[in-house]
Design a protein around this motif. Sequence first.
Motif, PDB file in Angstrom:
ATOM      1  N   GLU A 202       0.839  -1.214   0.000  1.00 23.85           N
ATOM      2  CA  GLU A 202       0.000   0.000   0.000  1.00 23.85           C
ATOM      3  C   GLU A 202       0.865   1.253   0.000  1.00 23.85           C
ATOM      4  N   PHE A 203       1.923   1.258   0.814  1.00 24.21           N
ATOM      5  CA  PHE A 203       2.821   2.409   0.825  1.00 24.21           C
ATOM      6  C   PHE A 203       3.496   2.573  -0.540  1.00 24.21           C
ATOM      7  N   HIS A 204       3.929   1.463  -1.130  1.00 24.76           N
ATOM      8  CA  HIS A 204       4.610   1.521  -2.426  1.00 24.76           C
ATOM      9  C   HIS A 204       3.688   2.118  -3.494  1.00 24.76           C
ATOM     10  N   SER A 209       2.178   6.612  -6.903  1.00 25.02           N
ATOM     11  CA  SER A 209       1.099   7.454  -7.433  1.00 25.02           C
ATOM     12  C   SER A 209       1.257   8.907  -7.014  1.00 25.02           C
ATOM     13  N   GLY A 210       2.395   9.230  -6.415  1.00 25.50           N
ATOM     14  CA  GLY A 210       2.717  10.623  -6.118  1.00 25.50           C
ATOM     15  C   GLY A 210       2.188  11.150  -4.807  1.00 25.50           C
ATOM     16  N   LYS A 211       1.610  10.290  -3.966  1.00 25.38           N
ATOM     17  CA  LYS A 211       0.975  10.752  -2.731  1.00 25.38           C
ATOM     18  C   LYS A 211       1.944  10.907  -1.567  1.00 25.38           C
ATOM     19  N   VAL A 212       3.135  10.339  -1.691  1.00 26.30           N
ATOM     20  CA  VAL A 212       4.117  10.362  -0.606  1.00 26.30           C
ATOM     21  C   VAL A 212       5.397  11.030  -1.109  1.00 26.30           C
ATOM     22  N   PRO A 213       5.989  11.957  -0.362  1.00 24.11           N
ATOM     23  CA  PRO A 213       7.249  12.566  -0.789  1.00 24.11           C
ATOM     24  C   PRO A 213       8.409  11.580  -0.695  1.00 24.11           C
ATOM     25  N   TYR A 214       9.359  11.721  -1.602  1.00 23.95           N
ATOM     26  CA  TYR A 214      10.551  10.873  -1.564  1.00 23.95           C
ATOM     27  C   TYR A 214      11.426  11.201  -0.363  1.00 23.95           C
ATOM     28  N   THR A 215      11.202  12.347   0.234  1.00 23.85           N
ATOM     29  CA  THR A 215      11.952  12.720   1.437  1.00 23.85           C
ATOM     30  C   THR A 215      11.334  12.141   2.704  1.00 23.85           C
ATOM     31  N   ASP A 216      10.241  11.418   2.590  1.00 31.71           N
ATOM     32  CA  ASP A 216       9.606  10.768   3.736  1.00 31.71           C
ATOM     33  C   ASP A 216      10.611   9.819   4.395  1.00 31.71           C
ATOM     34  N   GLU A 217      10.598   9.776   5.722  1.00 27.33           N
ATOM     35  CA  GLU A 217      11.561   8.945   6.450  1.00 27.33           C
ATOM     36  C   GLU A 217      11.413   7.460   6.120  1.00 27.33           C
ATOM     37  N   ARG A 218      10.220   7.047   5.688  1.00 27.91           N
ATOM     38  CA  ARG A 218      10.013   5.649   5.330  1.00 27.91           C
ATOM     39  C   ARG A 218      10.718   5.298   4.021  1.00 27.91           C
ATOM     40  N   ARG A 370       6.436   1.158 -14.922  1.00 27.56           N
ATOM     41  CA  ARG A 370       5.021   1.052 -15.268  1.00 27.56           C
ATOM     42  C   ARG A 370       4.161   1.770 -14.231  1.00 27.56           C
ATOM     43  N   ASP A 371       4.601   1.758 -12.983  1.00 25.55           N
ATOM     44  CA  ASP A 371       3.785   2.288 -11.892  1.00 25.55           C
ATOM     45  C   ASP A 371       3.905   3.798 -11.710  1.00 25.55           C
ATOM     46  N   VAL A 372       4.913   4.426 -12.336  1.00 21.33           N
ATOM     47  CA  VAL A 372       5.036   5.885 -12.248  1.00 21.33           C
ATOM     48  C   VAL A 372       5.029   6.475 -13.654  1.00 21.33           C
ATOM     49  N   PRO A 373       4.694   7.768 -13.790  1.00 22.35           N
ATOM     50  CA  PRO A 373       4.751   8.424 -15.100  1.00 22.35           C
ATOM     51  C   PRO A 373       6.180   8.424 -15.658  1.00 22.35           C
ATOM     52  N   ALA A 374       6.284   8.589 -16.972  1.00 20.95           N
ATOM     53  CA  ALA A 374       7.573   8.457 -17.664  1.00 20.95           C
ATOM     54  C   ALA A 374       8.642   9.400 -17.104  1.00 20.95           C
ATOM     55  N   GLN A 375       8.293  10.654 -16.839  1.00 23.62           N
ATOM     56  CA  GLN A 375       9.283  11.614 -16.332  1.00 23.62           C
ATOM     57  C   GLN A 375       9.792  11.202 -14.950  1.00 23.62           C
ATOM     58  N   MET A 376       8.860  10.704 -14.113  1.00 23.09           N
ATOM     59  CA  MET A 376       9.254  10.253 -12.775  1.00 23.09           C
ATOM     60  C   MET A 376      10.110   9.001 -12.873  1.00 23.09           C
ATOM     61  N   ALA A 377       9.769   8.124 -13.800  1.00 24.81           N
ATOM     62  CA  ALA A 377      10.529   6.882 -13.962  1.00 24.81           C
ATOM     63  C   ALA A 377      11.971   7.182 -14.345  1.00 24.81           C
ATOM     64  N   LYS A 403      11.470  16.904  -5.860  1.00 24.35           N
ATOM     65  CA  LYS A 403      11.167  18.060  -6.724  1.00 24.35           C
ATOM     66  C   LYS A 403      10.543  17.600  -8.033  1.00 24.35           C
ATOM     67  N   VAL A 404      11.050  16.495  -8.568  1.00 23.14           N
ATOM     68  CA  VAL A 404      10.465  15.942  -9.787  1.00 23.14           C
ATOM     69  C   VAL A 404       9.042  15.463  -9.503  1.00 23.14           C
ATOM     70  N   ARG A 405       8.836  14.806  -8.367  1.00 23.88           N
ATOM     71  CA  ARG A 405       7.488  14.340  -7.998  1.00 23.88           C
ATOM     72  C   ARG A 405       6.510  15.508  -7.941  1.00 23.88           C
ATOM     73  N   GLU A 406       6.907  16.605  -7.312  1.00 24.49           N
ATOM     74  CA  GLU A 406       6.013  17.762  -7.185  1.00 24.49           C
ATOM     75  C   GLU A 406       5.637  18.312  -8.549  1.00 24.49           C
ATOM     76  N   ARG A 407       6.581  18.285  -9.476  1.00 22.76           N
ATOM     77  CA  ARG A 407       6.329  18.806 -10.818  1.00 22.76           C
ATOM     78  C   ARG A 407       5.461  17.847 -11.645  1.00 22.76           C
ATOM     79  N   VAL A 408       5.790  16.550 -11.583  1.00 21.26           N
ATOM     80  CA  VAL A 408       5.129  15.558 -12.441  1.00 21.26           C
ATOM     81  C   VAL A 408       3.686  15.329 -12.028  1.00 21.26           C
ATOM     82  N   TYR A 409       3.444  15.287 -10.704  1.00 32.65           N
ATOM     83  CA  TYR A 409       2.094  14.953 -10.229  1.00 32.65           C
ATOM     84  C   TYR A 409       1.246  16.179  -9.951  1.00 32.65           C
ATOM     85  N   ASP A 410       1.753  17.342 -10.230  1.00 26.56           N
ATOM     86  CA  ASP A 410       1.015  18.595  -9.938  1.00 26.56           C
ATOM     87  C   ASP A 410      -0.281  18.664 -10.748  1.00 26.56           C
TER      88      ASP A 410
END
Length: 410
Positions: A202-204, A209-218, A370-377, A403-410
């Motif tokens: 579920e976390f993955h 899907s862009g809901k969690v920041p990559y800077t999250d401690e997890r 497959r699970d993330v958009p092309a730019q994020m991948a 930063k890429v996540r914020e841009r791609v999933y905006d």
Amino acid sequence: MSSFKSALIGAVAGVAFASSALAGELVINLDQGDPAPKKAFEEMIAGFKAENPDVEVIVNFMDKEGYKTSIRNFLTADAPDLATWYAGNRMAPFVEAGLFEDVTDVWEEHGLNETLSSAAASMTIDGKKWGVPFTYYQWGIYYRKDIFADLGIETPETWEELLAASAKLKENGITPFTIGTKALWPTGGWFDYMNLRVNGYEFHMDLTSGKVPYTDERVRATFDKWAELVEPGYFIDNHAALDWQDAVPPLVQGKAAMYLMGNFAVDVFKSGGLSEDQIGYMQFPVIDPSIPMAEEAPTDTIHIPSGAKNKEDARKFLAYMARADVQTKLNETLGQLPVNSKATRPADPILAQGFNVLSEAYALAQFYDRDVPAQMAKAGMEGFQEFMVKPERVDRILKRLDKVRERVYD
């Protein structure tokens, strides 16, 4: 095949597809233009036609890349009655755009929540099912059984056992893992499995899907655990200069003992000189026993577009394609695995292991690209490769990815 019409469509975006206009006419768009899968689908569709002689089936075959560029156009402008695609986050945009039909009724009526249980989560959005999975293949760790036997190493089932095996291999002059990261995507398999085992499915899915920041401690915890293999030098040197096939010779030569890869690599191992007796397969080990074991299994699916004209026969076809006997025969030709857990176990011993692992899986991830958009991948896998070369840069890498996540999933 005289029992149904077949049209081979060129790989051109925006190409006009045949559309259904009459009840009893079923139009299917397939991304299976290569000879072997095309033959497999022709045989499968002929079986459906034999059981449903009143249905006229029209099939539009297309190569995968052309299909990917055309699917949104034909779903919007001239929808067929059925269309192939992929599970998980690759499916989500079409569901959210209202382009795929809710087929929860098919799952419930035909017991698919039981027989297709391992893929259920990746076919579910908002509590509803949006298609039927028909083929997948396993990822996992392929290893030299003879080297393990010579050194007295048991097949690792836990992270601690994998670290101990890696240390023993290294002590004996054998690099634990081979990998080629020049093309980036092999790093995605490592990240996915590490994150699935550290944080769970579920976390993955929330992360991809862009809901969690990559800077999250997890997420940082995933990289900390990955570093336990990277920092001791348990991967071959210079992997950033190697394609995935270039990383096979160290395994064949016994200079490396393990390779995290998809099952498609087995033929390459064999053509390189390894015998069946030398090749072992293991499920990626447990890291946290409290987390259910999800697996990496890119899954092909079939859907009813919301604009389909013959949804009644399309539902019949979904139920037919979900059957154990149909998936068994289809996948024998495809050389992959049936999703239906009641299907016949493959004769090939490694495929049989993969069948068991995937049939019992808690859920299935589709692979990072497959699970993330092309730019994020692209950015993500560049970051994973950099981490594998310079693990001390992890915080810088994760900030860049966010930063890429914020841009791609905006």
